[in-house]
Design a protein around this motif. Structure first.
Motif, PDB file in Angstrom:
ATOM      1  N   GLU A 154      -4.911  -5.309  -2.239  1.00 49.98           N
ATOM      2  CA  GLU A 154      -5.670  -6.395  -1.610  1.00 49.98           C
ATOM      3  C   GLU A 154      -6.161  -7.389  -2.658  1.00 49.98           C
ATOM      4  O   GLU A 154      -6.358  -8.564  -2.371  1.00 49.98           O
ATOM      5  CB  GLU A 154      -6.847  -5.807  -0.814  1.00 49.98           C
ATOM      6  CG  GLU A 154      -6.531  -5.456   0.638  1.00 49.98           C
ATOM      7  CD  GLU A 154      -5.596  -4.274   0.831  1.00 49.98           C
ATOM      8  OE1 GLU A 154      -5.334  -3.559  -0.150  1.00 49.98           O
ATOM      9  OE2 GLU A 154      -5.130  -4.063   1.967  1.00 49.98           O
ATOM     10  N   THR A 177       0.833  -1.207   0.000  1.00 44.72           N
ATOM     11  CA  THR A 177       0.000   0.000   0.000  1.00 44.72           C
ATOM     12  C   THR A 177       0.867   1.256   0.000  1.00 44.72           C
ATOM     13  O   THR A 177       0.609   2.207  -0.765  1.00 44.72           O
ATOM     14  CB  THR A 177      -0.951  -0.004   1.220  1.00 44.72           C
ATOM     15  OG1 THR A 177      -1.611  -1.265   1.273  1.00 44.72           O
ATOM     16  CG2 THR A 177      -1.972   1.107   1.133  1.00 44.72           C
ATOM     17  N   GLY A 236      -7.636  -0.649   7.314  1.00 39.11           N
ATOM     18  CA  GLY A 236      -9.070  -0.874   7.138  1.00 39.11           C
ATOM     19  C   GLY A 236      -9.506  -2.318   6.928  1.00 39.11           C
ATOM     20  O   GLY A 236     -10.703  -2.611   6.983  1.00 39.11           O
TER      21      GLY A 236
HETATM   22  N1  ASP Z   1      -3.402  -2.391   3.121  1.00 38.90           N
HETATM   23  C1  ASP Z   1      -4.035  -1.385   3.910  1.00 38.90           C
HETATM   24  C2  ASP Z   1      -3.009  -0.619   4.741  1.00 38.90           C
HETATM   25  O1  ASP Z   1      -1.820  -0.862   4.587  1.00 38.90           O
HETATM   26  C3  ASP Z   1      -5.145  -1.904   4.756  1.00 38.90           C
HETATM   27  C4  ASP Z   1      -4.744  -2.888   5.825  1.00 38.90           C
HETATM   28  O2  ASP Z   1      -3.614  -3.367   5.844  1.00 38.90           O
HETATM   29  O3  ASP Z   1      -5.605  -3.203   6.662  1.00 38.90           O
HETATM   30  O4  ASP Z   1      -3.357   0.234   5.497  1.00 38.90           O
END
Ligand code: ASP
Ligand code: MG
Length: 392
Positions: free
Chosen positions: A74, A47, A152
């Motif tokens: 995701e 991310t 999230g």
């Molecule tokens: N991939 C997203 C983040 O890095 C959501 C998660 O990991 O829950 O924030």
């Protein structure tokens, strides 16, 4: 037959081997006859990397496009896990948040879940499939892809568990429980067996990254108990629930937020401060103290410029009209944390060790101590020693 929702964090699906390990664990649950829904996060630092990629073009990418981009992380995890599950003979199908029926408001990059319509999830479970869902994403009432704010995927898991009336909602991660403090900073920190929603939400809001605050609030509203445990460990983990069994200690834990911004503005400049507060997404606190208004925010909101002459010389500068300081915030959390003796005791303890407390705010189930930048970790260690101790 139980309905189980499991969420695996990004470090648990980081590489091929780990995905396969998760697949075997999920297949084991399925073969015992359970209906299993698995929520996955983006792998490792995906991310962050995607966001950096967008920022190579502009400092202000469109929020809608950021959501399209970030939700791809995701998608990679969910499809790979479904492929891995099928490859070991456990029938699985993956869904995006939108396909899984996660309906959100239109606030891109920080959307709220409004409703979950898990029809397709239910149908696939009835067909005997494991359902893998991409966390952290949904579809807005305007039919655009949204994301739910950092961390999230936790919210996705709890929201799905509530909608499916799941028997168990598990958040599986690289830490094997919620601890009284981050064990990397406080070696004496202890795993907590059971913790109430209120304390868990406070720990999360004030820096414990193990679970997203929003997810805890969601669980509280829907009465879902969350089991937090290691994805690669047999330790019992932590249950987050309405009322822990037995006597709960008055102080359950400590959390730390490093490198925050403390702003203190003389009340004559009330309008300016209020516009800052309005622009700041999530101020940690807003207090009116004497003739000043003070806030702590993770970063300055876009467009907010602190005047050059804002005093930066610590506590002694607090008489200037506008003060901006980079600070650490250590918080003590629990039903007894906001009591006067705790706060004065903590401040005295810190002073004895040569750390000046710039501001303290005690409210509800927490006491926040605003400390000079760089002193938070040591302060946390010290306060853990005096308020939680080594044994019990
Ligand atoms: N991939 C997203 C983040 O890095 C959501 C998660 O990991 O829950 O924030
Ligand atoms: Mg997380």
């Amino acid at each position: 037959m139980a309905v189980i929702v499991q969420k695996y964090g990004g470090t648990s699906v980081q590489d091929h081997e780990l995905v396969l390990r998760v697949a075997h664990r999920v297949a084991g649950l399925r073969s015992q006859g359970n209906d299993v829904v698995v929520v996955v996060s983006a792998r490792g630092e995906t991310t962050d990397r995607l966001m950096q990629e967008a920022r190579r073009f502009t400092d202000a990418p469109e929020q809608r496009e950021l959501d399209m981009l970030m939700s791809a992380g995701e998608r990679i995890s969910m499809s790979l896990l479904a492929i891995a599950l099928n490859s070991i003979g456990c029938a699985a199908v993956s869904f995006t948040g939108s396909q899984a029926g996660i309906i959100t408001d239109t606030r891109h990059t920080d959307a709220r879940v409004l409703e979950v319509r898990p029809f397709r999830v239910v149908r696939e479970l009835e067909r005997g499939n494991v359902v893998v869902v991409g966390g952290f994403q949904g579809v807005s009432t305007a039919k655009d892809v949204t994301t739910l704010g950092r961390g999230g995927s936790d919210t996705t898991a709890v929201a799905l568990a509530a909608a499916l009336k799941a028997d168990l909602c598990e958040i599986l991660t690289d830490v094997d429980a919620v601890y009284t403090a981050d064990p990397r900073i406080v070696p004496d920190a202890r795993a907590i067996d059971e913790i109430g929603y209120g304390d868990m939400a406070e720990l999360a809001r004030l820096g414990a990254r193990i679970l997203k605050e929003e997810a805890v609030r969601f669980a509280e509203r829907s009465g879902i108990a969350i089991h937090i445990a290691g994805s690669n460990s047999d330790a019992p983990g932590t249950i987050v629930l309405k009322e822990p069994h037995g006597q709960e200690p008055a102080i359950v834990g400590l959390s730390l937020l490093e490198d925050q911004i403390f702003l203190s503005v003389r009340r004559v400049d009330h309008d300016r401060m209020m516009s800052w507060v309005g622009a700041a997404a999530h101020p940690l606190f807003v207090v009116h103290s004497g003739d000043r208004i003070e806030i702590v925010v993770p970063g300055l909101p876009p467009g907010v410029v602190v005047p050059d002459d804002a005093a930066k010389d610590g506590v002694s500068g607090l008489s200037a009209d506008v003060v901006a300081m980079n600070v650490d915030v250590v918080s003590i959390v629990g039903s007894g944390a906001a009591e006067g003796v705790v706060v004065t005791g903590a401040i005295a303890e810190l002073e004895r060790s040569g750390t000046n407390c710039i501001r303290s705010v005690a409210l509800g189930r927490s006491a926040l101590l605003v400390l000079p930048l760089g002193s938070g970790a040591r302060a946390k260690l010290l306060l853990h020693d005096s308020f939680i101790g080594t044994g019990q």
